[in-house]
Write a protein that holds these residues in place. Structure first.
Motif, PDB file in Angstrom:
ATOM      1  N   PRO A 174     -35.568  20.624  30.990  1.00 13.51           N
ATOM      2  CA  PRO A 174     -34.110  20.581  30.825  1.00 13.51           C
ATOM      3  C   PRO A 174     -33.483  21.965  30.996  1.00 13.51           C
ATOM      4  CG  PRO A 174     -35.186  19.303  29.109  1.00 13.51           C
ATOM      5  CD  PRO A 174     -36.270  20.026  29.852  1.00 13.51           C
ATOM      6  N   GLY A 175     -32.413  22.004  31.781  1.00 15.71           N
ATOM      7  CA  GLY A 175     -31.701  23.264  31.995  1.00 15.71           C
ATOM      8  C   GLY A 175     -32.132  24.026  33.220  1.00 15.71           C
ATOM      9  N   PHE A 176     -33.280  23.663  33.822  1.00 17.03           N
ATOM     10  CA  PHE A 176     -33.720  24.403  35.009  1.00 17.03           C
ATOM     11  C   PHE A 176     -32.970  23.926  36.244  1.00 17.03           C
ATOM     12  CE2 PHE A 176     -36.378  24.644  38.824  1.00 17.03           C
ATOM     13  CZ  PHE A 176     -36.458  26.025  38.932  1.00 17.03           C
ATOM     14  N   LYS A 177     -32.510  24.886  37.049  1.00 14.96           N
ATOM     15  CA  LYS A 177     -31.815  24.571  38.289  1.00 14.96           C
ATOM     16  C   LYS A 177     -32.291  25.508  39.385  1.00 14.96           C
ATOM     17  CE  LYS A 177     -27.767  22.651  35.995  1.00 14.96           C
ATOM     18  NZ  LYS A 177     -26.299  22.725  35.770  1.00 14.96           N
ATOM     19  N   LEU A 178     -32.276  24.998  40.596  1.00 15.50           N
ATOM     20  CA  LEU A 178     -32.710  25.802  41.739  1.00 15.50           C
ATOM     21  C   LEU A 178     -31.628  25.812  42.808  1.00 15.50           C
ATOM     22  CD1 LEU A 178     -33.461  23.304  43.707  1.00 15.50           C
ATOM     23  CD2 LEU A 178     -35.730  23.508  42.742  1.00 15.50           C
ATOM     24  N   GLY A 179     -31.788  26.708  43.791  1.00 14.31           N
ATOM     25  CA  GLY A 179     -30.789  26.867  44.834  1.00 14.31           C
ATOM     26  C   GLY A 179     -30.690  25.642  45.721  1.00 14.31           C
ATOM     27  N   LYS A 180     -29.456  25.212  45.989  1.00 14.38           N
ATOM     28  CA  LYS A 180     -29.224  24.019  46.793  1.00 14.38           C
ATOM     29  C   LYS A 180     -28.609  24.322  48.156  1.00 14.38           C
ATOM     30  CE  LYS A 180     -30.359  20.653  43.876  1.00 14.38           C
ATOM     31  NZ  LYS A 180     -31.227  19.506  44.178  1.00 14.38           N
ATOM     32  N   ASP A 181     -27.935  25.456  48.283  1.00 10.31           N
ATOM     33  CA  ASP A 181     -27.250  25.773  49.540  1.00 10.31           C
ATOM     34  C   ASP A 181     -26.973  27.271  49.567  1.00 10.31           C
ATOM     35  OD1 ASP A 181     -26.235  25.170  52.008  1.00 10.31           O
ATOM     36  OD2 ASP A 181     -24.436  24.149  51.311  1.00 10.31           O
ATOM     37  N   GLY A 213     -23.471  29.540  48.028  1.00  7.28           N
ATOM     38  CA  GLY A 213     -23.984  28.208  47.780  1.00  7.28           C
ATOM     39  C   GLY A 213     -23.910  27.942  46.287  1.00  7.28           C
ATOM     40  N   TYR A 214     -24.835  27.155  45.758  1.00  6.04           N
ATOM     41  CA  TYR A 214     -24.802  26.824  44.332  1.00  6.04           C
ATOM     42  C   TYR A 214     -26.202  26.405  43.894  1.00  6.04           C
ATOM     43  CZ  TYR A 214     -25.079  21.898  45.654  1.00  6.04           C
ATOM     44  OH  TYR A 214     -25.501  20.702  46.164  1.00  6.04           O
ATOM     45  N   VAL A 215     -26.381  26.226  42.599  1.00  4.40           N
ATOM     46  CA  VAL A 215     -27.655  25.740  42.065  1.00  4.40           C
ATOM     47  C   VAL A 215     -27.442  24.356  41.472  1.00  4.40           C
ATOM     48  CG1 VAL A 215     -28.547  28.042  41.586  1.00  4.40           C
ATOM     49  CG2 VAL A 215     -27.286  26.819  39.801  1.00  4.40           C
ATOM     50  N   GLY A 216     -28.506  23.582  41.417  1.00  2.00           N
ATOM     51  CA  GLY A 216     -28.420  22.239  40.860  1.00  2.00           C
ATOM     52  C   GLY A 216     -29.773  21.782  40.359  1.00  2.00           C
ATOM     53  N   ALA A 217     -29.779  20.677  39.648  1.00  2.00           N
ATOM     54  CA  ALA A 217     -31.025  20.140  39.105  1.00  2.00           C
ATOM     55  C   ALA A 217     -31.944  19.673  40.235  1.00  2.00           C
ATOM     56  CB  ALA A 217     -30.722  18.984  38.167  1.00  2.00           C
ATOM     57  N   TYR A 225     -15.396  24.275  48.086  1.00  2.24           N
ATOM     58  CA  TYR A 225     -15.621  23.633  46.800  1.00  2.24           C
ATOM     59  C   TYR A 225     -15.836  24.711  45.737  1.00  2.24           C
ATOM     60  CZ  TYR A 225     -20.421  24.803  48.067  1.00  2.24           C
ATOM     61  OH  TYR A 225     -21.557  25.487  48.450  1.00  2.24           O
ATOM     62  N   ASP A 226     -15.761  24.339  44.484  1.00  2.00           N
ATOM     63  CA  ASP A 226     -16.045  25.273  43.389  1.00  2.00           C
ATOM     64  C   ASP A 226     -17.532  25.193  43.058  1.00  2.00           C
ATOM     65  OD1 ASP A 226     -16.263  26.808  41.133  1.00  2.00           O
ATOM     66  OD2 ASP A 226     -14.652  25.824  40.026  1.00  2.00           O
ATOM     67  N   PRO A 227     -18.304  26.251  43.315  1.00  2.00           N
ATOM     68  CA  PRO A 227     -19.750  26.174  43.044  1.00  2.00           C
ATOM     69  C   PRO A 227     -20.069  26.005  41.560  1.00  2.00           C
ATOM     70  CG  PRO A 227     -19.096  28.420  43.609  1.00  2.00           C
ATOM     71  CD  PRO A 227     -17.911  27.550  43.871  1.00  2.00           C
ATOM     72  N   ASN A 228     -19.146  26.410  40.673  1.00  2.00           N
ATOM     73  CA  ASN A 228     -19.372  26.178  39.241  1.00  2.00           C
ATOM     74  C   ASN A 228     -19.391  24.685  38.948  1.00  2.00           C
ATOM     75  OD1 ASN A 228     -19.313  28.983  38.122  1.00  2.00           O
ATOM     76  ND2 ASN A 228     -17.277  28.975  39.026  1.00  2.00           N
ATOM     77  N   SER A 229     -18.477  23.955  39.568  1.00  2.00           N
ATOM     78  CA  SER A 229     -18.421  22.512  39.376  1.00  2.00           C
ATOM     79  C   SER A 229     -19.676  21.837  39.909  1.00  2.00           C
ATOM     80  CB  SER A 229     -17.176  21.950  40.079  1.00  2.00           C
ATOM     81  OG  SER A 229     -17.121  20.549  39.960  1.00  2.00           O
ATOM     82  N   PHE A 230     -20.138  22.267  41.079  1.00  2.00           N
ATOM     83  CA  PHE A 230     -21.353  21.690  41.667  1.00  2.00           C
ATOM     84  C   PHE A 230     -22.568  21.982  40.789  1.00  2.00           C
ATOM     85  CE2 PHE A 230     -19.047  20.471  45.254  1.00  2.00           C
ATOM     86  CZ  PHE A 230     -19.866  19.814  46.163  1.00  2.00           C
ATOM     87  N   SER A 231     -22.655  23.193  40.255  1.00  2.00           N
ATOM     88  CA  SER A 231     -23.818  23.580  39.462  1.00  2.00           C
ATOM     89  C   SER A 231     -23.893  22.805  38.150  1.00  2.00           C
ATOM     90  CB  SER A 231     -23.784  25.089  39.180  1.00  2.00           C
ATOM     91  OG  SER A 231     -23.895  25.815  40.388  1.00  2.00           O
ATOM     92  N   GLU A 232     -22.737  22.451  37.599  1.00  2.00           N
ATOM     93  CA  GLU A 232     -22.717  21.692  36.351  1.00  2.00           C
ATOM     94  C   GLU A 232     -22.965  20.207  36.587  1.00  2.00           C
ATOM     95  OE1 GLU A 232     -18.929  22.615  34.728  1.00  2.00           O
ATOM     96  OE2 GLU A 232     -19.455  24.707  34.282  1.00  2.00           O
TER      97      GLU A 232
END
Length: 719
Positions: A198-205, A177-181, A289-296
């Motif tokens: 700012p900068g904190f992200k949590l698991g999305k999938d 999965g990935y992380v996101g805001a 999908y690219d999880p790096n792209s989703f996380s950014e």
């Protein structure tokens, strides 16, 4: 009578003065008491509060997002780790002069026109307290330039921290999965200040979401002494964050990436198990999908491209895809037939067709196979043998064995989305349709079609249990104290017969000859399968059923493959499911893909050499093909620049996306059409298993170089 003037004596004057003095003194004493009480209240009861307020005027406290725990493979190699990140965010409700602030940031950070369009669009949609990313992963010089000018730009939040990184990119997307805001709704529900840091992200999938309590850690705090105007005086002691726990998986990161690459341009999935422990070594769903792209922060245009792709890269096909298992269940059916008393040496004559009532059910070999026993029926994937034998014993004798081998079973795995398929029987049909089970139902189910549905994970479990003879329980989190699996309540000699038959599929002239391993002393046992996904009309049957190469992508048959090796002492088992593959390109078909993935486990150098030879014919590796697809999509679509560049903040988790729901509806509609055909006494068995024409595992189409992906593919085109 008039009174005379009142005479004030000295004693009267003294009394009046003393009363006034007493009243004034009492008032002064009361006011003084109130002041003393108030001072006592402020200095004692409210001491801590005002200390904090005064400290906050002198010291700025900023929460430090905790470093997420790593996700590592069985060997300790990182699957998801953290990289140092210098970033700049905007807090909308703290901005004083937006235009001046954005102009200064553009100059300091060298932002492009597209960056500015994105920031403007994101600011319009964001809640006042929700950080809006300006730039991530910037160099130290640009970060420092913003940091020293922060007091002049209220609302700008430069942060030094860590960002999530997935070294294998799309190869692990549906695993991790990935992380996101966090969303505004998540903050309003908890009021946790960490969620707006700012900068904190949590698991999305994926695992990032289900393992969030383990991976998150605890926030730290940075303390900085400032002047009344907010200028930095000095940095004070900082409370360090507590990193989250490192989670070790059973996955082999090298195998995971290899399998993802080896699936090539297919829409499909692969699952690999260790037959000794039930540990999952690979779980791949492609494309992804690219999880790096989703996380950014994925752009609106990229989300739109992924949502419209007919290969459905947002879907985790391992757990969400349901398919008729086709002929891959014939070895399992063989076990059930022997358990029901069928002699494996008894032969059935295959003439190419079998009449049942007013219907005729065909074998995939129109001329027939002649007389076959169980072993040869599995090797040649003969439909007539299984039609006849399953009709004799009844499918109610098959279903319990199917469930014992993992079909229709729910597994305790850390994934939020799992579909479990169907193992039908007479009781199931009465519950669902209020009708009795028929012979036509048994005939269709005997070749893994009809009402039977399974996901790729279940097919891999089935292969592992047939290989080991044990009730292996799939696991993906490494557990050294996992109890050993217990033997299945099936005669071990029956397992031996089935393993020999599956060995014959590959090594003794069966339908999977292309899967033969080129490793001395290691034999691969397997079973090929093909599942029809469209309704074939009587008119088409009369004029000749169209080949898969003549059909649009979505109407082609699914291709399936289950295997284990070494066949005489199984160590690894796998399942490969390719959506709408139709056996149309040899090096993109299941037998060669299964062969190469199993080769990787025994001879990595040989497997990598094979991949290096074929991958260029598909348009390059995963990253190269994804970049080409995105470039082509950008060129073909005229989305307004501001909308295209804007961050897609309303996107759900990929596995919950509308595109996945639509694909699920399509699968359900296709299955419903098949069930209606069966209800009328027909079904897929009327044409038989749509097996490949020969034992190479592919049809006679142009060579791979002529079938490869164009340099600039577009979404919705088979890649």
């Amino acid at each position: 009578m008039l009174r005379g003037p009142r005479v004030l004596t000295e004693s009267m004057q003294a009394f009046s003065f003393s009363r006034r003095a007493w009243l004034l003194g009492a008032g002064q004493l009361g006011v003084g008491g109130l002041l003393v009480g108030r001072m006592a209240w402020l200095s004692v009861a409210e001491n801590e509060r005002y200390n904090l307020l005064s400290e906050s005027n002198r010291v700025n406290n900023t929460m430090i997002p905790p470093r997420r725990g790593w996700i590592v493979d069985r060997h300790g190699q990182p699957i998801a780790n953290n990289r140092t990140d210098f970033r700049v965010d905007l807090i909308p409700d703290r901005i004083v002069d937006k235009d001046a602030t954005l102009a200064a940031l553009r100059k300091l950070l060298a932002l492009t026109d597209e960056d500015m369009l994105r920031i403007e669009a994101d600011l319009k949609k964001a809640a006042g307290f929700q950080p809006v990313p300006v730039a991530e992963n910037i160099d130290w010089e640009r970060f420092a330039a913003v940091y020293v000018r922060q007091p002049e730009m209220p609302g700008v939040a430069p942060t030094r921290g860590f960002a999530r990184n997935y070294p294998a990119g799309a190869a692990v997307a549906h695993l991790t999965g990935y992380v996101g805001a966090p969303t505004a709704e998540q903050y309003r529900a908890t009021r946790d200040p960490l969620l707006v840091t700012p900068g904190f992200k949590l698991g999305k999938d994926g695992l990032e979401k289900t393992l969030e309590p383990l991976l998150r850690g605890k926030a730290g705090a940075k303390r900085v002494e400032v002047t009344a105007r907010g200028k930095l005086v000095q940095e004070l002691a900082t409370r360090k964050d507590e990193p989250g726990r490192t989670v070790r998986l059973t996955i082999d990161a090298g195998l995971q990436e290899y399998a993802a690459r080896r699936l090539g341009t297919n829409s499909g999935s692969c699952v690999v198990f260790d037959c000794l422990t039930g540990e999952m070594l690979a779980m791949v769903s492609m494309p992804a999908y690219d999880p790096n792209s989703f996380s950014e922060g994925i752009s609106h245009l990229e989300w739109d491209m992924l949502s419209k792709d007919d290969h459905v890269p947002l879907m985790n096909k391992v757990t969400q895809g349901l398919y008729p298992p086709g002929s891959t269940v014939k070895p399992m059916n063989g076990l059930a037939l022997m358990a029901a008393g069928v002699n494996p040496s008894e032969r059935v004559f295959c003439s190419g067709a079998m009449r049942l009532g007013t219907s005729v059910f065909h074998c995939h070999k129109r001329g027939g196979h002649g007389p076959l026993d169980l072993k040869n029926a599995i090797m040649q994937s003969c439909d007539i043998y299984f039609y006849e034998m399953v009709r004799r014993v009844g499918y109610d004798k098959i279903a319990p064995v199917a469930r014992a081998l993992g079909l229709g079973q729910k597994f305790d795995l850390p994934f939020a989305t799992q579909r479990y398929g169907t193992v039908p029987d007479s009781a199931w049909k009465r519950r669902k349709y209020k009708t009795n089970w028929t012979a036509a139902d048994s005939v269709n189910a005997s070749i893994g079609q009809g009402y039977v549905l399974a996901n790729p994970l279940q097919l891999a479990v089935m292969a592992a249990r047939m290989a080991s003879g044990k009730a292996l329980v799939p696991t993906i989190l490494r557990d050294p104290f996992k109890p050993a699996a217990q033997p299945l309540a099936i005669d071990p000699d029956h397992f031996r017969i089935i393993r020999e038959a599956m060995n014959g599929v590959v090594n003794l002239g069966g339908t999977g000859g292309a899967a033969k391993l080129q490793i001395p002393g290691v034999g691969l046992a397997a079973k090929t399968g093909t599942a029809q996904v469209r309704r074939i009309t009587m008119a088409e049957r009369r004029s000749g059923v169209l080949k898969n190469g003549q059909l649009p992508f979505k109407l082609r048959d699914h291709a399936l493959f289950v295997c284990f090796a070494p066949y005489d002492n199984p160590r690894y088992a796998a399942a490969v499911v390719l959506e709408h593959n139709g056996h149309t390109v040899r090096n993109l078909d299941t037998p060669l893909i299964g062969r190469d993935i199993m080769t990787y486990l025994f001879d990595r150098e040989r497997a990598m050499k094979t991949l290096a030879e074929v991958e260029p014919t598909w348009g390059g590796d995963i990253r190269t093909r994804m970049a080409a697809q995105e470039a082509a999509y950008r060129a073909a679509h005229t989305t307004p620049p501001a909308q295209a560049a804007a961050t897609e903040t309303d996107a759900p988790a990929p596995t919950e996306a509308r595109a996945v729901e639509v694909e699920t509806d399509i699968q359900n509609a296709s299955q419903a059409a098949v069930e209606r055909d069966i209800a009328s006494g027909a079904g897929p068995a009327q044409t038989g298993s749509p097996e490949p024409d020969d034992d190479t595992g592919s049809r006679n189409l142009p060579p791979p170089a002529q079938m490869s992906t164009p340099a600039t593919p577009t979404a919705g085109t088979p890649r």
